[in-house]
Design a protein around this motif. Structure first.
Motif, mmCIF file in Angstrom:
data_model
loop_
_atom_site.group_PDB
_atom_site.id
_atom_site.type_symbol
_atom_site.label_atom_id
_atom_site.label_comp_id
_atom_site.label_asym_id
_atom_site.label_seq_id
_atom_site.Cartn_x
_atom_site.Cartn_y
_atom_site.Cartn_z
ATOM 1 N N ASP A 146 0.798 -0.980 0.158
ATOM 2 C CA ASP A 146 0.000 -0.136 0.051
ATOM 3 C C ASP A 146 0.775 1.313 -0.176
ATOM 4 O O ASP A 146 1.787 1.249 -0.874
ATOM 5 C CB ASP A 146 -1.044 -0.222 1.090
ATOM 6 C CG ASP A 146 -2.101 0.793 0.878
ATOM 7 O OD1 ASP A 146 -2.078 1.867 0.562
ATOM 8 O OD2 ASP A 146 -3.442 0.143 1.067
ATOM 9 N N CYS A 276 -1.635 0.518 6.353
ATOM 10 C CA CYS A 276 -2.535 0.920 5.064
ATOM 11 C C CYS A 276 -1.477 2.069 4.418
ATOM 12 O O CYS A 276 -0.761 1.652 3.570
ATOM 13 C CB CYS A 276 -4.032 1.357 5.330
ATOM 14 S SG CYS A 276 -4.913 1.667 3.752
ATOM 15 N N GLU A 375 -5.491 5.957 8.148
ATOM 16 C CA GLU A 375 -5.350 5.945 6.589
ATOM 17 C C GLU A 375 -3.831 6.160 6.307
ATOM 18 O O GLU A 375 -3.340 5.678 5.914
ATOM 19 C CB GLU A 375 -6.481 6.341 5.652
ATOM 20 C CG GLU A 375 -6.107 6.180 4.197
ATOM 21 C CD GLU A 375 -6.653 4.959 3.763
ATOM 22 O OE1 GLU A 375 -7.371 4.096 4.364
ATOM 23 O OE2 GLU A 375 -6.047 4.480 2.536
ATOM 24 N N GLU A 492 -9.871 8.718 3.412
ATOM 25 C CA GLU A 492 -8.911 7.773 3.022
ATOM 26 C C GLU A 492 -7.514 8.989 3.121
ATOM 27 O O GLU A 492 -7.441 9.561 4.221
ATOM 28 C CB GLU A 492 -8.848 7.296 1.583
ATOM 29 C CG GLU A 492 -10.076 6.593 1.390
ATOM 30 C CD GLU A 492 -9.670 5.024 1.554
ATOM 31 O OE1 GLU A 492 -8.648 4.669 2.033
ATOM 32 O OE2 GLU A 492 -10.713 4.186 1.395
ATOM 33 N N TRP A 493 -6.813 8.989 1.938
ATOM 34 C CA TRP A 493 -5.634 9.624 2.204
ATOM 35 C C TRP A 493 -5.668 11.198 2.319
ATOM 36 O O TRP A 493 -6.632 11.850 1.860
ATOM 37 C CB TRP A 493 -4.557 9.417 0.758
ATOM 38 C CG TRP A 493 -4.192 8.031 0.964
ATOM 39 C CD1 TRP A 493 -4.882 6.914 0.855
ATOM 40 C CD2 TRP A 493 -2.704 7.767 0.238
ATOM 41 N NE1 TRP A 493 -3.963 5.735 0.477
ATOM 42 C CE2 TRP A 493 -2.735 6.382 0.074
ATOM 43 C CE3 TRP A 493 -1.565 8.432 -0.304
ATOM 44 C CZ2 TRP A 493 -1.582 5.794 -0.379
ATOM 45 C CZ3 TRP A 493 -0.522 7.766 -0.476
ATOM 46 C CH2 TRP A 493 -0.450 6.342 -0.740
ATOM 47 N N ASP A 615 -8.770 7.290 -3.582
ATOM 48 C CA ASP A 615 -8.409 6.501 -2.549
ATOM 49 C C ASP A 615 -6.913 7.300 -2.015
ATOM 50 O O ASP A 615 -6.745 7.998 -1.216
ATOM 51 C CB ASP A 615 -8.487 4.956 -2.481
ATOM 52 C CG ASP A 615 -7.944 4.507 -1.199
ATOM 53 O OD1 ASP A 615 -7.232 4.915 -0.304
ATOM 54 O OD2 ASP A 615 -8.037 3.113 -1.014
ATOM 55 N N GLU A 668 -6.225 -2.929 -7.061
ATOM 56 C CA GLU A 668 -6.452 -1.419 -6.382
ATOM 57 C C GLU A 668 -5.186 -1.029 -6.815
ATOM 58 O O GLU A 668 -4.002 -1.443 -6.614
ATOM 59 C CB GLU A 668 -6.663 -1.704 -4.929
ATOM 60 C CG GLU A 668 -6.635 -0.161 -4.181
ATOM 61 C CD GLU A 668 -6.872 -0.268 -2.815
ATOM 62 O OE1 GLU A 668 -7.234 -1.345 -2.285
ATOM 63 O OE2 GLU A 668 -6.426 0.682 -1.891
HETATM 64 CA CA CA Z 1 -6.552 3.172 0.944
#
Ligand code: CA
Ligand code: FEO
Ligand code: CA
Length: 740
Positions: A146, A276, A375, A492-493, A615, A668
């Motif tokens: 990730d 993550c 995240e 998320e980010w 994301d 992803e």
């Molecule tokens: Ca993510």
């Protein structure tokens, strides 16, 4: 992450090693002296890499982020959407997307490192059959990569290098059907499987080198490192040492986790999981963020989910249950058994600081930054050298946070920054309807929406404010409930826009990936908001649409951004707007009161860069915004026109967006970083071919070996047999800056 099971054993762990754990920076200094004193590692590395010893020492001081240059716009054309129709037109199946990476004309992508590759001394090459033991996996690149960052080495002049550095990469979770030759339970479930799964989680530090234009992994690098679910970590900050942070002590070996009969000291954790996305610090360390830790726990008996007990409320609010996400760790490793070790989850959900330059440094869980499903953690240093970290809690109807350090960042004295992450104020965001917002401090004297100070709220009651703060941090979600934070569509980010080219604001972006519960029917068990007493089980509320989350059943997601008042990260107010609402220009879905499903992505021709479920989000050193997606990965349903997952590039001034990369089937796209000169980009592809079973691992993808026969080094063959999460390296054929 999408898989059902979302979410190092070369050292025998015991409490005897605990007293030696010191601050991460202390360890760096000690270890650096050891490097220089013994000369062994340093000399070996220097002779191998053409570096001087001085250059190596300088690497420890190297700033990870180079000075930003100008925004040169986007000089590439969007690549076509990777739709099922495209795959069919190429002779493939009409029920999947094209199973490969595509980048614009003039660019080259190569696989750089994949799950199972050797990354450190003693590491073995990937078998192709997943026959690796836990001990072998612990010296190989972990699964399902990730967030990541490229930390350059320095050359003899001290300047950061563009052809050699360390890639620190999160390994978020594992897919047990692919991880084992016989899947999770084919021939039975064993502790050996648990240990391998634990060894595939965590963080990988990979030495990257470019020689004669070809990037490769230094497979036996002394900097190569795995940090896993069984790597000792230190716990620091206000929650360290609290009773809630004292779980059972174990002697952990490959063969067993044996309770010692005592408790840990509250300053020690046995490892990190569900790493993550990430962050970095301006003093050159890596932050790995623990997200869906709840899924790896289970219960061999009763699990307390009472709305009135302390552990029960924690389990409810953080989504812990007897079944978890279907991992079976708890059946063989009692550390992960909620029935018998109920405090262990409290040791996860933190931001963990790692010094990638020192393979002996001890990871540090920084509790001051709060305990959520972290995240990412993006820092901003303002003009006064105040520093803050911006963070999302990725679950439906959770919140956006910032942590403001008490001390100022010292750009000239690395050691002076070593405790910055241990004291400060954690805030949670309230987005008001007039495009303004408030940062609400999560402090003992903060008055909740019920008129009660947090120190007088039973959830956080303590002997003194130090204990109150410790409880606020362990129960961060419940504190945010109490002060009236705004429930968001899965934060998320976060990403901070560089202050270059005359742009001089503290401006931060956050992806809100989707929310199937926004605007849903309100009932007793699906309330309109998370209860202020902190008793609402995770992801069970159905909040109405609001200004910051304007679409019911938000399938495509959006990106919000805010500017701090007075250009200061210490501000308690901000202004905000929506940068983009994702969607499908060509959709035939029937519009409803809150959603036309088309979104407002700015692209030419209209629809040429549509995407869904943003994301990953990152500003490069030139001011370009890169957005990565985690939508349905096979171009089905709502994504029939948009196709599979992508990475797009956007201009933060105009919103203009172009599609830079399309990805293999059922994956992803997550994780992106560059060398300091911007001429090499690393991009992560996670879980290609997810949902496959052990009986047919390549049912949905055979990437990356179907796209390349050899690794980026041009030599090492890629073993066939099962899809592998990987990092790809992208260069521009004319040697220019990526995206230019
Ligand atoms: Ca993510
Ligand atoms: Fe692991 Fe929220 O993505
Ligand atoms: Ca559009």
């Amino acid at each position: 992450m999408k898989g059902a099971s979302h979410p190092t054993n070369d050292v025998t762990l015991s409490q005897s090693s605990v007293p030696s754990i010191r601050d991460v920076i202390d360890t760096v200094e000690t270890s650096r002296r050891q490097f220089v004193k013994t000369g062994l590692s340093a000399t070996a590395l220097a002779s191998a890499g053409g570096l001087t010893l001085g250059g190596l020492v300088n690497t420890v001081e190297a700033a990870p982020v180079p000075a930003s240059l100008g925004f040169p716009g986007m000089g590439f054309e969007s690549v076509p959407a990777n739709t099922r129709a495209l795959n069919a037109s190429l002779g493939g199946s009409a029920s999947s997307t094209v199973d490969r990476i595509t980048v614009p004309t003039g660019y080259t992508a190569q696989v750089f490192v994949s799950w199972g590759d050797a990354i450190m001394p003693g590491g073995t090459a990937f078998t192709g059959t997943a026959a690796e033991t836990a001990a072998q996996q612990a010296k190989q690149f972990g699964m399902h990569n990730d967030g990541m960052h490229f930390f350059p080495f320095s050359g003899t002049t001290g300047a950061p290098l563009n052809d050699r550095g360390l890639l620190a990469v999160n390994n978020e979770y594992t897919h047990e059907e692919i991880l084992f030759p016989d899947g999770q339970v084919g021939s039975g479930y064993t502790l050996a499987k648990t240990r391998k799964s634990q060894a595939a989680h965590g963080v990988s530090v990979v030495e990257a080198r470019r020689v004669n234009g070809k990037w490769s992994v230094v497979k036996n690098s002394l900097y190569g490192r795995r940090i896993t679910a069984n790597t000792l970590a230190r716990i620091s900050g206000p929650a360290a040492g609290h009773a809630l942070m004292k779980s059972k002590a174990f002697t952990i070996t490959d063969g067993a986790s044996v309770p010692t009969g005592g408790l840990l000291d509250g300053f020690t954790a046995y490892g990190t999981i569900n790493n993550c996305a990430h962050g970095i610090t301006p003093w050159g360390t890596y932050l790995t963020c623990e997200e869906n830790f709840n899924g790896n726990f289970g219960g061999t008996g009763a699990v307390d989910t009472s709305a009135t007990t302390e552990i029960g409320k924690l389990n409810r609010r953080y989504g812990l249950s007897a079944g978890g996400f279907g991992y079976r760790w708890h059946t063989t490793d009692p550390r992960f058994d909620l029935t018998t070790n109920p405090n262990e989850p409290n040791l996860f959900g933190w931001v963990v600081e790692i010094d990638p330059y020192n393979p002996r440094s001890v990871p540090v869980k920084r509790t001051a930054l709060g305990r959520i499903k972290h995240e990412s953690a993006q820092y901003v240093v303002d003009s006064q050298n105040h520093i803050a970290f911006y963070m999302g809690d990725d679950e439906r109807n959770e919140y956006i946070y910032k942590f403001v350090c008490s001390g100022k960042f010292n750009p000239t004295n690395r050691a002076a920054n070593r405790d910055l992450l241990d004291s400060g104020v954690l805030y949670v965001a309230r987005f008001d309807s007039n495009l303004s917002g408030q940062w609400l401090a999560l402090q003992p004297d903060t008055i909740g929406v019920n008129g009660v100070a947090l120190r007088d709220n039973p959830n956080f009651a303590g002997a003194n404010d130090a204990e109150v703060l410790a409880k606020i941090l362990v129960k961060t979600r419940m504190a945010a409930d109490a002060v009236g934070a705004t429930s968001m569509d899965r934060p998320e980010w976060t990403g901070a826009r560089p202050r270059i080219n005359g742009f001089d604001e503290v401006e931060v972006y956050c992806t809100l990936t989707n929310n199937s519960r926004r605007g849903g029917a309100v009932t007793a068990s699906t309330p309109a908001s998370n209860a202020i007493d902190g008793s609402t089980p995770a992801a069970t509320a159905n909040p109405p649409v609001d200004a910051a989350n304007p679409r019911a059943n938000n399938a495509y997601g959006h990106i919000i951004r805010w500017r701090e008042t007075g250009k200061s990260v210490t501000a308690t107010t901000f202004s905000w707007d929506l940068f983009a609402q994702a969607g499908d220009t060509l959709t035939t879905k029937t519009p409803n009161a809150t959603n036309d499903f088309k979104g407002n992505i700015v692209d030419t021709p209209n629809g040429s860069a549509d995407y869904g479920a943003p994301d990953g989000l990152w500003f490069d050193y030139f001011g370009r915004l890169w957005v990565q997606t985690d939508q349905v990965g096979d171009g089905s349903g709502d994504f029939i026109n948009i196709g599979g997952n992508v990475m797009v590039c956007a201009d933060p001034n105009t919103g203009e967006t172009r599609r830079f990369l399309t990805a293999p089937n059922k994956c992803e796209v997550t994780g992106v970083t560059m060398t300091p000169d911007g001429k090499t980009m690393f991009v992560g592809v996670q879980h290609p071919g997810e949902d496959a079973t052990a009986a047919n691992p390549t049912a949905f993808s055979n990437w990356p070996q179907n796209q390349w026969s050899v690794e980026a080094d041009g030599v090492t063959a890629l073993p066939a047999g099962r899809p592998r999460s990987s990092v790809v390296v992208i260069t521009k054929d004319d040697g220019g800056i990526i995206g230019s």
